[in-house]
Design an enzyme around this catalytic site. Structure first.
Site, PDB file in Angstrom:
ATOM      1  N   ASP A 189       0.814  -1.215   0.000  1.00 42.51           N
ATOM      2  CA  ASP A 189       0.000   0.000   0.000  1.00 42.51           C
ATOM      3  C   ASP A 189       0.848   1.265   0.000  1.00 42.51           C
ATOM      4  O   ASP A 189       0.442   2.284  -0.562  1.00 42.51           O
ATOM      5  CB  ASP A 189      -0.923   0.032   1.223  1.00 42.51           C
ATOM      6  CG  ASP A 189      -1.908  -1.117   1.259  1.00 42.51           C
ATOM      7  OD1 ASP A 189      -2.001  -1.852   0.258  1.00 42.51           O
ATOM      8  OD2 ASP A 189      -2.583  -1.282   2.292  1.00 42.51           O
ATOM      9  N   ASP A 273      -2.552   5.333  -2.920  1.00 42.94           N
ATOM     10  CA  ASP A 273      -1.963   4.120  -2.371  1.00 42.94           C
ATOM     11  C   ASP A 273      -1.248   3.394  -3.504  1.00 42.94           C
ATOM     12  O   ASP A 273      -1.764   3.301  -4.624  1.00 42.94           O
ATOM     13  CB  ASP A 273      -3.033   3.199  -1.785  1.00 42.94           C
ATOM     14  CG  ASP A 273      -3.499   3.632  -0.394  1.00 42.94           C
ATOM     15  OD1 ASP A 273      -3.228   4.788  -0.013  1.00 42.94           O
ATOM     16  OD2 ASP A 273      -4.146   2.819   0.287  1.00 42.94           O
ATOM     17  N   HIS A 322      -7.743  -0.250  -4.098  1.00 43.36           N
ATOM     18  CA  HIS A 322      -6.665  -1.167  -4.434  1.00 43.36           C
ATOM     19  C   HIS A 322      -7.069  -2.079  -5.593  1.00 43.36           C
ATOM     20  O   HIS A 322      -8.028  -2.831  -5.521  1.00 43.36           O
ATOM     21  CB  HIS A 322      -6.211  -1.982  -3.220  1.00 43.36           C
ATOM     22  CG  HIS A 322      -5.698  -1.115  -2.109  1.00 43.36           C
ATOM     23  ND1 HIS A 322      -5.455  -1.593  -0.842  1.00 43.36           N
ATOM     24  CD2 HIS A 322      -5.389   0.217  -2.085  1.00 43.36           C
ATOM     25  CE1 HIS A 322      -5.021  -0.603  -0.070  1.00 43.36           C
ATOM     26  NE2 HIS A 322      -4.980   0.499  -0.809  1.00 43.36           N
ATOM     27  N   ASP A 324      -5.465  -4.624  -6.935  1.00 47.21           N
ATOM     28  CA  ASP A 324      -4.919  -5.979  -7.035  1.00 47.21           C
ATOM     29  C   ASP A 324      -5.843  -7.101  -6.563  1.00 47.21           C
ATOM     30  O   ASP A 324      -5.434  -8.262  -6.548  1.00 47.21           O
ATOM     31  CB  ASP A 324      -3.564  -6.078  -6.330  1.00 47.21           C
ATOM     32  CG  ASP A 324      -3.570  -5.540  -4.915  1.00 47.21           C
ATOM     33  OD1 ASP A 324      -4.621  -5.066  -4.454  1.00 47.21           O
ATOM     34  OD2 ASP A 324      -2.502  -5.585  -4.258  1.00 47.21           O
ATOM     35  N   CYS A 426      -0.760  -7.993  -1.243  1.00 46.16           N
ATOM     36  CA  CYS A 426      -0.830  -6.857  -0.317  1.00 46.16           C
ATOM     37  C   CYS A 426       0.218  -6.941   0.783  1.00 46.16           C
ATOM     38  O   CYS A 426       0.767  -5.922   1.203  1.00 46.16           O
ATOM     39  CB  CYS A 426      -2.212  -6.790   0.321  1.00 46.16           C
ATOM     40  SG  CYS A 426      -3.568  -6.487  -0.815  1.00 46.16           S
TER      41      CYS A 426
END
Length: 441
Positions: A189, A273, A322, A324, A426
């Site tokens: 992050d 992020d 995020h 991913d 992550c």
């Protein structure tokens, strides 16, 4: 024709593998072992039968174009000390990685940005326990799982680094806000590696404002050894950064607002992020989300300059945060696209010859607490190279998917660590992958 080829070390010194009459020049690197010996052969004829068999067996991988100016360059090791930081994509062979830590993780307070990024069923949990540690027994299990994950990575030949711990329960105050800390569990992050540069990202949660301190010793070490180190503009995180009246009471509200392009973060100052960016060589993909604003995307595009193209993607996602667990490249020409969050820009991938794969539905039980994420952590995997992938031990459907694509699945149990908001991707941040900057589009 000029190619780079990886060759197993046990064959590297066997000149008989390659005939001396081929009309090309190849540089052969050892694929295994610590020493990446460099060999140059001037080839004047075709490759013999047993070498073709090695190719068919998958012992030879990856080729790339090399400009003709490099053809006669002496085959020596790097003239300068090798930079400790080097990563251009999500799939080159992983050599060094930072893995987060669960110790001391604290529940963030229920602020406007936390409310916008979490499921409403957990709001009472945040309201009651904000600033306090996550449940002790749960954290202990998470710590044990992360430690085993580190052991697996080391067994696979990857060097593992860890951030330093601080007391996240301490309330810190700036001229614009005060907040306790949260954790250093998710380095993906905060740290974005682009080539030999590590970028500290200006995250949008106030509870994570001082998280950079956990990584500062590592950043200084990498810088002293030759890496580039950039700290993006640190946000004030004053009330002007947030839409304090952001009206979310249901998934329907979130979907409607996201479709309108309205998010809890404003354009007061840059914020982003690192986990909202996906790296594919010279092409980098990003989404506007609850934690990454347009100001931040524009800053990154200008900072990276003409060597990179930064493409903005969007999805049917009621709570974008995020990329991913929504869209993840798992190899040159292969991308996973979450079937529950369709991407609006798939045409550019199809036109470039990419294969778009929709992963199967996750099987994580409803009873398991996921305080800061969805079940789609099943696709939040970590590539060790183009043929090895770390996946959740219990996600059997995605095992089958990867195995059908020719991957070796390295299965690790991270169920309790998942509760803190991330999967394998992550929980890690690339430091070094063995590869070069290339274009895949």
């Amino acid at each position: 024709l000029h190619c780079y080829l990886y060759l197993p070390a046990e064959h590297a010194a066997d000149n008989t593998l390659i005939s001396s009459r081929a009309m090309a020049s190849f540089v052969l690197f050892s694929r295994r072992g610590a020493a990446a010996q460099l060999f140059r052969y001037r080839l004047l004829s075709g490759i013999p039968l047993h070498t073709r068999s090695a190719i068919a067996a998958g012992l030879w991988t990856r080729s790339r174009h090399v400009p003709s100016a490099e053809w006669n360059k002496p085959a020596t090791q790097s003239d300068a000390k090798e930079c400790p930081v080097n990563s251009h994509n999500e799939w080159d062979p992983l050599e060094e990685v930072i893995v987060g830590r669960a110790e001391g993780a604290c529940v963030p307070p229920l602020t406007s940005e936390v409310r916008a990024n979490t499921n409403e069923k957990w709001w009472p949990f945040y309201a009651k326990y904000g600033g306090q540690p996550f449940p002790r027994e749960h954290l202990a299990k998470a710590e044990k799982q992360v430690a085993e994950f580190c052991n697996v990575l080391q067994h696979e030949g990857v060097k593992v680094r860890r951030p330093e711990l601080v007391d996240f329960s301490v309330v810190c105050k700036t001229p614009d806000f005060q907040s306790p800390g949260m954790y250093c569990a998710m380095p993906r992050d905060i740290l974005l590696t682009v080539g030999n540069e590590m970028i500290e990202c200006p995250m949008a949660w106030r509870a994570r404002f001082f998280e950079y301190r956990c990584y500062r010793s590592l950043m200084k070490e990498y810088f002293r050894e030759g890496a580039k180190w950039t700290t993006a503009p640190k946000p004030f995180m004053s009330d002007e950064l947030y839409d304090l009246d952001y009206p979310i009471k249901s998934v329907e509200d979130r979907s409607r607002l996201a479709a309108q392009g309205r998010f809890v973060t404003t354009e007061f100052e840059p914020c982003f992020d690192a986990a909202d960016f996906m790296r594919c060589g010279r092409d980098i993909f990003v989404q506007r989300s609850q934690v990454t604003n347009q100001f931040g995307i524009d800053w990154m595009r200008r900072h990276l300059g003409s060597d990179y193209s930064v493409h903005q993607l969007s999805f049917d996602d009621p709570n974008p945060m995020h990329i991913d667990a929504t869209f993840l490249a798992v190899g040159p020409g292969i991308v996973l696209s979450n079937p529950d969050r369709p991407c609006h820009q798939l045409d550019m991938f199809y036109k470039a010859g990419w294969t778009v794969i929709h992963p199967p539905q996750p099987v994580i039980p409803d009873s398991h607490p996921l305080w800061m994420s969805s079940k789609w952590l099943s696709m939040n995997v970590l590539l060790l190279d183009e043929r090895r992938v770390v996946v959740a031990a219990t996600e059997y459907p995605i095992h089958k998917m990867f195995e059908s694509l020719g991957f070796e699945c390295i299965k690790v149990d991270m169920l309790f660590a998942n509760s803190l908001g991330g999967g394998f991707h992550c929980w890690t941040a690339d430091v070094r992958r063995r590869g070069t900057l290339e274009s895949y589009f």
